[in-house]
Scaffold this motif. Sequence first.
Motif, PDB file in Angstrom:
ATOM      1  N   ASP A 323       0.818  -1.213   0.000  1.00 20.68           N
ATOM      2  CA  ASP A 323       0.000   0.000   0.000  1.00 20.68           C
ATOM      3  C   ASP A 323       0.855   1.268   0.000  1.00 20.68           C
ATOM      4  OD1 ASP A 323       0.933   0.046   2.592  1.00 20.68           O
ATOM      5  OD2 ASP A 323      -1.031  -0.045   3.545  1.00 20.68           O
ATOM      6  N   ASP A 325       3.953   3.313  -2.434  1.00 15.01           N
ATOM      7  CA  ASP A 325       4.735   3.376  -3.666  1.00 15.01           C
ATOM      8  C   ASP A 325       5.644   4.594  -3.637  1.00 15.01           C
ATOM      9  OD1 ASP A 325       3.856   1.135  -5.480  1.00 15.01           O
ATOM     10  OD2 ASP A 325       1.909   2.030  -5.041  1.00 15.01           O
ATOM     11  N   ARG A 372       1.955  13.292  -5.174  1.00 11.49           N
ATOM     12  CA  ARG A 372       2.074  11.884  -4.812  1.00 11.49           C
ATOM     13  C   ARG A 372       2.351  11.691  -3.318  1.00 11.49           C
ATOM     14  NH1 ARG A 372       3.103  12.610 -10.019  1.00 11.49           N
ATOM     15  NH2 ARG A 372       4.936  13.896  -9.617  1.00 11.49           N
ATOM     16  N   THR A 394      -1.522   4.651   0.869  1.00 11.90           N
ATOM     17  CA  THR A 394      -2.976   4.496   0.935  1.00 11.90           C
ATOM     18  C   THR A 394      -3.557   5.152   2.178  1.00 11.90           C
ATOM     19  OG1 THR A 394      -2.857   2.378  -0.250  1.00 11.90           O
ATOM     20  CG2 THR A 394      -4.860   2.824   0.984  1.00 11.90           C
ATOM     21  N   TYR A 450      -6.084  -1.635  -5.132  1.00 12.04           N
ATOM     22  CA  TYR A 450      -6.259  -0.811  -6.322  1.00 12.04           C
ATOM     23  C   TYR A 450      -5.737  -1.528  -7.565  1.00 12.04           C
ATOM     24  CZ  TYR A 450      -1.651   0.408  -4.406  1.00 12.04           C
ATOM     25  OH  TYR A 450      -0.404   0.366  -3.838  1.00 12.04           O
ATOM     26  N   ILE A 452      -3.639  -2.309 -10.682  1.00 10.02           N
ATOM     27  CA  ILE A 452      -2.242  -2.077 -11.033  1.00 10.02           C
ATOM     28  C   ILE A 452      -2.034  -2.497 -12.483  1.00 10.02           C
ATOM     29  CG2 ILE A 452       0.152  -2.670 -10.514  1.00 10.02           C
ATOM     30  CD1 ILE A 452      -0.773  -3.328  -7.669  1.00 10.02           C
ATOM     31  N   THR A 458       5.458  -2.880  -8.633  1.00  4.61           N
ATOM     32  CA  THR A 458       5.326  -1.970  -7.495  1.00  4.61           C
ATOM     33  C   THR A 458       6.469  -2.048  -6.498  1.00  4.61           C
ATOM     34  OG1 THR A 458       4.025  -3.574  -6.220  1.00  4.61           O
ATOM     35  CG2 THR A 458       2.811  -2.079  -7.675  1.00  4.61           C
ATOM     36  N   PHE A 468       2.650   5.210 -13.128  1.00  7.57           N
ATOM     37  CA  PHE A 468       1.629   4.702 -12.212  1.00  7.57           C
ATOM     38  C   PHE A 468       0.978   5.912 -11.571  1.00  7.57           C
ATOM     39  CE2 PHE A 468       0.836   1.325  -8.670  1.00  7.57           C
ATOM     40  CZ  PHE A 468      -0.508   1.374  -8.956  1.00  7.57           C
ATOM     41  N   GLU A 471      -3.515   8.903  -8.723  1.00  7.45           N
ATOM     42  CA  GLU A 471      -4.965   8.750  -8.590  1.00  7.45           C
ATOM     43  C   GLU A 471      -5.318   7.295  -8.885  1.00  7.45           C
ATOM     44  OE1 GLU A 471      -3.506  11.013 -10.566  1.00  7.45           O
ATOM     45  OE2 GLU A 471      -3.742  12.756  -9.246  1.00  7.45           O
ATOM     46  N   ARG A 472      -5.558   6.531  -7.845  1.00  5.82           N
ATOM     47  CA  ARG A 472      -5.784   5.095  -8.005  1.00  5.82           C
ATOM     48  C   ARG A 472      -7.251   4.776  -8.275  1.00  5.82           C
ATOM     49  NH1 ARG A 472      -0.720   3.237  -6.009  1.00  5.82           N
ATOM     50  NH2 ARG A 472       0.543   4.981  -6.729  1.00  5.82           N
ATOM     51  N   ARG A 473      -7.455   3.683  -9.027  1.00  8.23           N
ATOM     52  CA  ARG A 473      -8.806   3.154  -9.159  1.00  8.23           C
ATOM     53  C   ARG A 473      -8.940   2.017  -8.152  1.00  8.23           C
ATOM     54  NH1 ARG A 473     -12.526  -0.299 -11.146  1.00  8.23           N
ATOM     55  NH2 ARG A 473     -11.099  -1.937 -11.832  1.00  8.23           N
ATOM     56  N   TYR A 474      -9.608   2.332  -7.043  1.00  8.02           N
ATOM     57  CA  TYR A 474      -9.763   1.342  -5.987  1.00  8.02           C
ATOM     58  C   TYR A 474     -10.801   0.296  -6.386  1.00  8.02           C
ATOM     59  CZ  TYR A 474      -6.898   4.243  -2.961  1.00  8.02           C
ATOM     60  OH  TYR A 474      -5.851   4.946  -2.426  1.00  8.02           O
TER      61      TYR A 474
END
Length: 797
Positions: A323, A325, A372, A394, A450, A452, A458, A468, A471-474
Amino acid sequence: MKKLKKFGLVLLVIISVIVVAGVIFMTHMKPDYSGEKQLSNLSETVDVYYDSYGIPHIYGQTEEDAFRALGYVHAQDRLWQMELLRRIGRGGLSEVFGKDVLGTDKFFLSLGIDEASNQTVVELDLNTESVKLSQAYLDGINQFIEDGPTPIEFYLTGIDKSPFTLVDIHNTLGYMSFSFAQAHKTDPFLTNLKNALGAEYLTDLEIDIDPSSTLIQNHNPKAIDTVRNTVITSVTKTLESLHIPLFEGSNSWVIGPEKTKSGKVIFANDPHIGFAQPSVWYEAHVNTPNYEKYGYHLAGVPFPLLAHDRKLAYGMTMFENDDVDFYFEETNLNDSTQYKNGDGWAAYEFVNKSIKVKDAEAVDFTFKKTKRGPVLNGIANQVSGDRPISMWWTYTDVKNEVISSLHEMSSATDMAAVEKALPKIHAPGLNIMYGDAKGNVAWWATAKLYEIPDSIHTKFVQESPEAFPAERRYLPFAENPQAKNPPWNYVYSANNQPDSINGKLYPGYYLPENRAKRIVQLLEPKNDWDRTTVGEMITDVTSAVDPGVLRDLAKVLDVKNLTKEDFQILDRLNSWKGDHPLESVEATIFHRWEYEVIQAIFMDELKVEQFEEFLSTHMSKRVIAPLVNKPNSVWWDDVKTKDKKETQAEIVQAAFQDALVSLRKDFGPNVNDWTWDKVHSIEHGHPIGQVAALRSFFNVGPFPIHGSREVINNLGFRYNSEGYYKVGSGPSTRRVIDFSDIENSMSILPTGQSGNPFSKHYKDQAQMFLNGEFRKMMLNKDEIIDKADSKLSFTPQ
């Protein structure tokens, strides 16, 4: 002569006064386990019955009354621990311990835990039940701060007591989320290794998922550049030296009715956490007309993370998902206040902080942030290199609802209610284990996972900000690994890799299959489990993997080059079953040999500092078993010998000889003297115990102890060149809950319930823990009252 007698009399009087004053002081400092106290804002009297181990059984007419009493009794046993844990996230250790821990404070402030906690509290609905109960718990803590005796640690460190707030609760949970910290140890290390040695050296390091290892099986039919990084090494060493517990791993298994003698569920859990004094959990049984849980509480957190009642039980292990990066950032050469953001430039955010320092002026410092996360370079000079590195996490990216989730879990009366609460746990990633009186067993991996991209790995510092996106897509919680009432009739977790679900294998920092393999090996064939046999299993000290590693090493030895004595030792090793009792000679030889092999494999490519970083990662535990089966791996060659290429056989043979030479040097020529109890020991350290004169008063131990790292009784240590293994982490409690006889469910703590060194419950469980013994967790009120060691009543003020 008369003058001498008179002087002696005066001296005797002075000594007597000092002794009496000391006795009065010690008596005053003890927690009050009996009597009557007035407590503000109570609606009715709350009775607290203490059992013979100092566990409070709290009976109130309302939940707010009961939680107010819980806060008070928790504080009188653990206020110092509460104080330390709340300080970490806000960068408050230097105020207690001085300038030597400034780097740690700077690091935690830059992570943004305190900032996130304050924002979370601003957004709370103060009228929700979880907030009202949290505030009642805090009121109890604060009344103890106001009315109760000051713990001795506050006198010795010179700090003042101050009230606790909702922000403190969230800062403690934020530290818990950080304490796993494997990404901080692993990602920069691997990036540096790749840049220095090339991709060939990464192939055999087990950094990717191994689908052939023992996986946790899912069952959910409805589911869908060079950088020198010592930041985490420095921070971890500081926390370890202060004996502040780090969350490490854990075991848990829940056995369904089909596999138990009674036809009822049996639940087992032993979370693995860094050993410290006091131990991490505070046990409390809270009962009202509408609520009951026997729970395990973190210092300063109102709701239990582990709990049970007559209907259900839940516990946890670490999920070990990724969680965090890291990103290499690019600073604008024409404007150092800007960094590359997509096709353009964005302004760094500059954050100013001030840290109070004991016996010195406050220290101001500034760090930079990108979208980030914080830029770690320059924070106490712990990350160096030409390129800035930022960290995305996260925990600070997602709305924090952990307290709400813990409240819902503790209030749950069935499996559906527990499951409903879990999506709110975003970090740290936890495996929530569950069993109940109706025969249900379940496991859920909780975390905000999320998506990847396939092109992203990662475990390396990201080279491009666009590789990467931050803004993550959970993913929806339904896609998390989980199993509810699987057809194999049990669930378990040992921090190992979960199997795929919806075609995904989630990346993480999973521990090797050792414990998982042993758990499955024991659970699978047996269908008549009871409380006694589960208790024996939770203290099992046998490795399912080490004997195989030993055989693989032994088969490449050239026995013609062994002396008669060495051959006899090898013959003795070949019959070893992988067990680690105190009297084992084979365990001592194996671990000394395995370390020599690991050192020979890796030390020539890695510098001493890098080798120590490697040993601190889970990767170092995962790699050895597979690597001994890869005789052609590039790692076997000693790169320091330019004129030849070493073979696996040569390295293993030399390591065996080196191990035996060192053992003879340490323990003499008689092999029977090389027993495990001489090298494997445990000491529960207190921060004040660092002072030599106070060590025996505050610390508990040291003791020789059976078990080892990555066996079920996981008493973990880090390999070192000395060959003496001081246990750093292990079972923070062992619980066995039998729904066929809930009244006789059992538990143990590593030292004792109280963190107050003047309490009789400071270390009254230490020897039982060493012996693998248990004590009863009482639920029956009549029995509790009948066997109570004392009673403390709180009345309205």
